[in-house]
Scaffold this motif. Structure first.
Motif, PDB file in Angstrom:
ATOM      1  N   ALA A   1       0.715  -0.891   0.057  1.00  0.00           N
ATOM      2  CA  ALA A   1       0.135   0.130  -0.023  1.00  0.00           C
ATOM      3  C   ALA A   1       0.770   1.335  -0.006  1.00  0.00           C
ATOM      4  N   LYS A   2       1.725   1.086   0.855  1.00  0.00           N
ATOM      5  CA  LYS A   2       2.775   2.374   0.795  1.00  0.00           C
ATOM      6  C   LYS A   2       3.753   2.563  -0.578  1.00  0.00           C
ATOM      7  N   ALA A   3       4.034   1.411  -1.088  1.00  0.00           N
ATOM      8  CA  ALA A   3       4.609   1.592  -2.345  1.00  0.00           C
ATOM      9  C   ALA A   3       3.742   2.205  -3.568  1.00  0.00           C
ATOM     10  N   ALA A   4       2.495   1.727  -3.325  1.00  0.00           N
ATOM     11  CA  ALA A   4       1.442   1.842  -4.642  1.00  0.00           C
ATOM     12  C   ALA A   4       1.043   3.499  -4.256  1.00  0.00           C
ATOM     13  N   GLU A   5       1.103   3.856  -2.995  1.00  0.00           N
ATOM     14  CA  GLU A   5       0.989   5.526  -2.732  1.00  0.00           C
ATOM     15  C   GLU A   5       1.855   6.422  -3.249  1.00  0.00           C
ATOM     16  N   GLU A   6       3.029   5.947  -2.937  1.00  0.00           N
ATOM     17  CA  GLU A   6       4.253   6.570  -3.445  1.00  0.00           C
ATOM     18  C   GLU A   6       4.195   6.599  -5.335  1.00  0.00           C
ATOM     19  N   LEU A   7       3.779   5.592  -5.706  1.00  0.00           N
ATOM     20  CA  LEU A   7       3.768   5.650  -7.335  1.00  0.00           C
ATOM     21  C   LEU A   7       2.687   6.295  -7.792  1.00  0.00           C
ATOM     22  N   ALA A   8       1.754   6.077  -7.129  1.00  0.00           N
ATOM     23  CA  ALA A   8       0.455   7.138  -7.502  1.00  0.00           C
ATOM     24  C   ALA A   8       0.914   8.728  -7.532  1.00  0.00           C
ATOM     25  N   ARG A   9       1.659   9.166  -6.431  1.00  0.00           N
ATOM     26  CA  ARG A   9       2.162  10.365  -6.360  1.00  0.00           C
ATOM     27  C   ARG A   9       2.986  10.782  -7.475  1.00  0.00           C
ATOM     28  N   SER A  10       3.596   9.735  -8.039  1.00  0.00           N
ATOM     29  CA  SER A  10       4.615   9.910  -9.118  1.00  0.00           C
ATOM     30  C   SER A  10       3.882  10.369 -10.447  1.00  0.00           C
ATOM     31  N   TYR A  11       2.489  10.002 -10.446  1.00  0.00           N
ATOM     32  CA  TYR A  11       1.535  10.029 -11.710  1.00  0.00           C
ATOM     33  C   TYR A  11       0.845  11.262 -11.423  1.00  0.00           C
ATOM     34  N   GLY A  12       0.831  11.949 -10.205  1.00  0.00           N
ATOM     35  CA  GLY A  12       0.170  13.339 -10.207  1.00  0.00           C
ATOM     36  C   GLY A  12      -1.011  13.142  -9.318  1.00  0.00           C
ATOM     37  N   TYR A  13      -1.282  11.852  -8.373  1.00  0.00           N
ATOM     38  CA  TYR A  13      -2.220  11.719  -7.579  1.00  0.00           C
ATOM     39  C   TYR A  13      -1.643  12.074  -6.433  1.00  0.00           C
ATOM     40  N   ASP A  14      -2.018  13.373  -6.033  1.00  0.00           N
ATOM     41  CA  ASP A  14      -1.423  14.283  -4.902  1.00  0.00           C
ATOM     42  C   ASP A  14      -2.230  13.802  -3.411  1.00  0.00           C
TER      43      ASP A  14
ATOM     44  N   THR B   1      -3.773  11.513  -1.379  1.00  0.00           N
ATOM     45  CA  THR B   1      -3.691  10.025  -1.186  1.00  0.00           C
ATOM     46  C   THR B   1      -3.598   9.668   0.171  1.00  0.00           C
ATOM     47  N   GLY B   2      -4.031   8.426   0.525  1.00  0.00           N
ATOM     48  CA  GLY B   2      -3.781   7.981   2.121  1.00  0.00           C
ATOM     49  C   GLY B   2      -3.341   6.446   2.015  1.00  0.00           C
ATOM     50  N   VAL B   3      -3.133   6.024   3.142  1.00  0.00           N
ATOM     51  CA  VAL B   3      -2.724   4.669   3.410  1.00  0.00           C
ATOM     52  C   VAL B   3      -3.318   4.116   4.445  1.00  0.00           C
ATOM     53  N   TYR B   4      -4.115   2.927   4.345  1.00  0.00           N
ATOM     54  CA  TYR B   4      -4.527   2.292   5.549  1.00  0.00           C
ATOM     55  C   TYR B   4      -3.396   1.059   5.772  1.00  0.00           C
ATOM     56  N   GLU B   5      -2.610   1.626   6.655  1.00  0.00           N
ATOM     57  CA  GLU B   5      -1.480   0.888   7.101  1.00  0.00           C
ATOM     58  C   GLU B   5      -1.775  -0.746   7.752  1.00  0.00           C
ATOM     59  N   GLY B   6      -2.777  -0.761   8.460  1.00  0.00           N
ATOM     60  CA  GLY B   6      -2.974  -2.168   8.996  1.00  0.00           C
ATOM     61  C   GLY B   6      -3.634  -3.196   7.948  1.00  0.00           C
ATOM     62  N   SER B   7      -4.292  -2.301   6.835  1.00  0.00           N
ATOM     63  CA  SER B   7      -4.668  -3.067   5.329  1.00  0.00           C
ATOM     64  C   SER B   7      -5.645  -4.438   6.156  1.00  0.00           C
ATOM     65  N   ILE B   8      -5.977  -5.195   5.028  1.00  0.00           N
ATOM     66  CA  ILE B   8      -6.544  -6.123   5.401  1.00  0.00           C
ATOM     67  C   ILE B   8      -6.566  -7.157   6.621  1.00  0.00           C
ATOM     68  N   ASN B   9      -5.459  -7.585   7.164  1.00  0.00           N
ATOM     69  CA  ASN B   9      -5.322  -8.072   8.260  1.00  0.00           C
ATOM     70  C   ASN B   9      -5.842  -7.479   9.378  1.00  0.00           C
ATOM     71  N   ASP B  10      -5.526  -6.163   9.410  1.00  0.00           N
ATOM     72  CA  ASP B  10      -6.022  -5.294  10.523  1.00  0.00           C
ATOM     73  C   ASP B  10      -7.713  -5.263  10.331  1.00  0.00           C
ATOM     74  N   TRP B  11      -8.219  -5.118   9.143  1.00  0.00           N
ATOM     75  CA  TRP B  11      -9.752  -5.133   9.029  1.00  0.00           C
ATOM     76  C   TRP B  11     -10.320  -6.239   9.475  1.00  0.00           C
ATOM     77  N   LEU B  12      -9.882  -7.456   8.867  1.00  0.00           N
ATOM     78  CA  LEU B  12     -10.283  -8.598   9.534  1.00  0.00           C
ATOM     79  C   LEU B  12     -10.241  -8.875  11.082  1.00  0.00           C
ATOM     80  N   ALA B  13      -9.101  -8.677  11.484  1.00  0.00           N
ATOM     81  CA  ALA B  13      -9.160  -8.732  13.055  1.00  0.00           C
ATOM     82  C   ALA B  13      -9.963  -7.903  13.776  1.00  0.00           C
ATOM     83  N   ASN B  14     -10.310  -6.646  13.376  1.00  0.00           N
ATOM     84  CA  ASN B  14     -11.355  -5.880  14.088  1.00  0.00           C
ATOM     85  C   ASN B  14     -12.691  -6.115  13.616  1.00  0.00           C
ATOM     86  N   GLY B  15     -12.966  -7.084  13.008  1.00  0.00           N
ATOM     87  CA  GLY B  15     -14.438  -7.676  12.504  1.00  0.00           C
ATOM     88  C   GLY B  15     -14.986  -6.917  11.211  1.00  0.00           C
ATOM     89  N   GLY B  16     -14.035  -6.227  10.377  1.00  0.00           N
ATOM     90  CA  GLY B  16     -14.405  -5.603   9.365  1.00  0.00           C
ATOM     91  C   GLY B  16     -15.328  -6.362   8.354  1.00  0.00           C
TER      92      GLY B  16
END
Length: 146
Positions: free
Chosen positions: A110-123, A125-140
């Motif tokens: 996610a962090k790598a994709a966010e940096e890449l998106a910025r290089s293409y002009g998408y200023d 941006t955000g990152v859900y650092e916990g991602s799917i593992n955190d989402w599922l662990a919290n009942g998402g």
């Protein structure tokens, strides 16, 4: 399909915006479980959840309301033309004005994709650092959209 992936790889080699531009742009927003839960329950048209895992990973679990733009197999996707993007992914190409919130399994891609998106002009941006593992662990997995 191979032609489309080659387009993504070609786009990756020549980003439309210099990486140095990302240093002067808006700071990346960090998202937590509650933030993402609100976005899933109440989707916003100006914010897009972007799952950067590979399509085979989505077979185990796909987050509601998220779109899939896989980082490994399509790293240059956001540099494609609108038509090429839509032909490959079957949904509209995100607008540079939209906030793109990236997530993956653990947060590294996610962090790598966010940096890449910025290089293409998408200023915006955000990152859900916990991602799917955190989402599922919290009942998402039980969270539903409106």
């Amino acid at each position: 399909m191979f032609r489309s992936l080659n387009l993504c790889r070609t786009a990756l080699k020549s980003p439309s915006t210099a990486l140095t531009r990302t240093m002067a742009s808006k700071a990346t927003r960090s998202y937590n479980f509650q933030d993402i839960k609100r976005l899933v329950e109440h989707p916003q048209k100006d914010t897009l959840l972007v799952d950067v895992r590979e399509p085979k990973e989505l077979q185990a679990y796909k987050m509601p309301t998220a779109v899939n733009i896989p980082l490994q197999s399509a790293p240059g996707a956001l540099a494609l033309s609108k038509t090429e993007f839509e032909d490959l992914f079957h949904f509209p190409k995100p607008q540079p004005s939209q906030e793109l919130v990236f997530f993956c399994a653990k947060g590294l891609r996610a962090k790598a994709a966010e940096e890449l998106a910025r290089s293409y002009g998408y200023d915006n941006t955000g990152v859900y650092e916990g991602s799917i593992n955190d989402w599922l662990a919290n009942g998402g997995e039980k969270v539903k959209t409106e």
